[in-house]
Design a protein around this motif. Structure first.
Motif, PDB file in Angstrom:
ATOM      1  N   ASP A 189       0.843  -1.197   0.000  1.00 58.32           N
ATOM      2  CA  ASP A 189       0.000   0.000   0.000  1.00 58.32           C
ATOM      3  C   ASP A 189       0.881   1.250   0.000  1.00 58.32           C
ATOM      4  O   ASP A 189       1.446   1.617   1.027  1.00 58.32           O
ATOM      5  CB  ASP A 189      -0.915  -0.021   1.237  1.00 58.32           C
ATOM      6  N   PHE A 190       1.009   1.885  -1.181  1.00 57.85           N
ATOM      7  CA  PHE A 190       1.813   3.099  -1.278  1.00 57.85           C
ATOM      8  C   PHE A 190       1.300   3.942  -2.443  1.00 57.85           C
ATOM      9  O   PHE A 190       0.555   3.467  -3.286  1.00 57.85           O
ATOM     10  CB  PHE A 190       3.301   2.780  -1.464  1.00 57.85           C
ATOM     11  N   GLU A 191       1.688   5.193  -2.446  1.00 57.93           N
ATOM     12  CA  GLU A 191       1.412   6.072  -3.570  1.00 57.93           C
ATOM     13  C   GLU A 191       2.696   6.814  -3.906  1.00 57.93           C
ATOM     14  O   GLU A 191       3.548   7.021  -3.047  1.00 57.93           O
ATOM     15  CB  GLU A 191       0.293   7.064  -3.246  1.00 57.93           C
ATOM     16  N   LEU A 192       2.831   7.185  -5.176  1.00 55.85           N
ATOM     17  CA  LEU A 192       3.997   7.958  -5.594  1.00 55.85           C
ATOM     18  C   LEU A 192       3.683   9.446  -5.444  1.00 55.85           C
ATOM     19  O   LEU A 192       2.631   9.909  -5.869  1.00 55.85           O
ATOM     20  CB  LEU A 192       4.368   7.634  -7.039  1.00 55.85           C
ATOM     21  N   VAL A 193       4.623  10.151  -4.818  1.00 65.53           N
ATOM     22  CA  VAL A 193       4.479  11.580  -4.579  1.00 65.53           C
ATOM     23  C   VAL A 193       5.670  12.286  -5.211  1.00 65.53           C
ATOM     24  O   VAL A 193       6.813  11.844  -5.057  1.00 65.53           O
ATOM     25  CB  VAL A 193       4.422  11.876  -3.056  1.00 65.53           C
ATOM     26  N   GLU A 194       5.403  13.374  -5.919  1.00 69.74           N
ATOM     27  CA  GLU A 194       6.475  14.128  -6.566  1.00 69.74           C
ATOM     28  C   GLU A 194       7.234  14.944  -5.523  1.00 69.74           C
ATOM     29  O   GLU A 194       6.630  15.651  -4.715  1.00 69.74           O
ATOM     30  CB  GLU A 194       5.891  15.055  -7.632  1.00 69.74           C
ATOM     31  N   LEU A 195       8.566  14.840  -5.547  1.00 71.57           N
ATOM     32  CA  LEU A 195       9.435  15.576  -4.627  1.00 71.57           C
ATOM     33  C   LEU A 195      10.521  16.300  -5.414  1.00 71.57           C
ATOM     34  O   LEU A 195      10.877  15.897  -6.520  1.00 71.57           O
ATOM     35  CB  LEU A 195      10.124  14.622  -3.646  1.00 71.57           C
ATOM     36  N   LEU A 196      11.079  17.319  -4.810  1.00 75.76           N
ATOM     37  CA  LEU A 196      12.237  18.019  -5.350  1.00 75.76           C
ATOM     38  C   LEU A 196      13.492  17.396  -4.762  1.00 75.76           C
ATOM     39  O   LEU A 196      13.584  17.201  -3.551  1.00 75.76           O
ATOM     40  CB  LEU A 196      12.178  19.508  -4.984  1.00 75.76           C
TER      41      LEU A 196
END
Length: 161
Positions: free
Chosen positions: A62-69
């Motif tokens: 259970d995970f989601e991809l999150v945009e990071l700098l």
């Protein structure tokens, strides 16, 4: 086997259980049958795995991809066929050398858009003076405990180091 041209933009992805676990853009410096060199500049946007607002280090279902700098350092990555590690050279944003880093990963099979791999948790941090220390030993132990790696696989990762 697909080869990429110097200067070509590619995707460097971590995959787990057939899913993209993390992804970042990279620029090919060299891609030959004996070595792959990639450059990852500071200032890129990348996709990192999260669950309940927390960045994950150990794969889970259970995970989601999150945009990071990513703005900590420029990275020049060296990898070789059938080798379970990559050697990274980190540069500060002003391009001064920061340190070397040995990242234990699955070998890099090419895809149509870049390379897929999976972090094997264990790393070595090497200072400019040559001193070094293990990094993330605890993450490898945890990954073994939750079944990401078998005991035999975890021992092989440790032996590679």
């Amino acid at each position: 086997m697909r080869r990429f041209e110097p200067g070509e933009a590619i995707a460097l992805r971590q995959t787990w259980e057939g899913l993209v676990w993390a992804a970042r853009p990279a620029t090919v410096v060299d891609d030959t049958p004996v070595q792959t060199m990639l450059f990852i500049p500071a200032g890129i946007r990348w996709m990192a795995p999260f669950h309940d607002g927390k960045r994950l280090k150990i794969p889970q279902e259970d995970f989601e991809l999150v945009e990071l700098l990513y703005d900590e350092a420029h990275v020049l990555s060296f990898s070789w066929p059938n080798t379970h590690y990559a050697v990274l050279l980190f540069f500060r944003p002003d391009l001064s050398t920061w340190n070397w880093y040995v990242n234990f990963v699955e070998p890099l099979p090419p895809t149509e858009i870049g390379y897929d791999t999976l972090d094997q948790m264990l790393d070595i941090w090497i200072e400019p003076d040559g001193s070094w220390h293990w990094k993330d030993w605890d993450e490898l132990v945890e990954a073994e405990q939750v079944g990401i790696f078998t005991h035999t696989e975890a021992d092989a990762i440790r032996a590679e180091g």
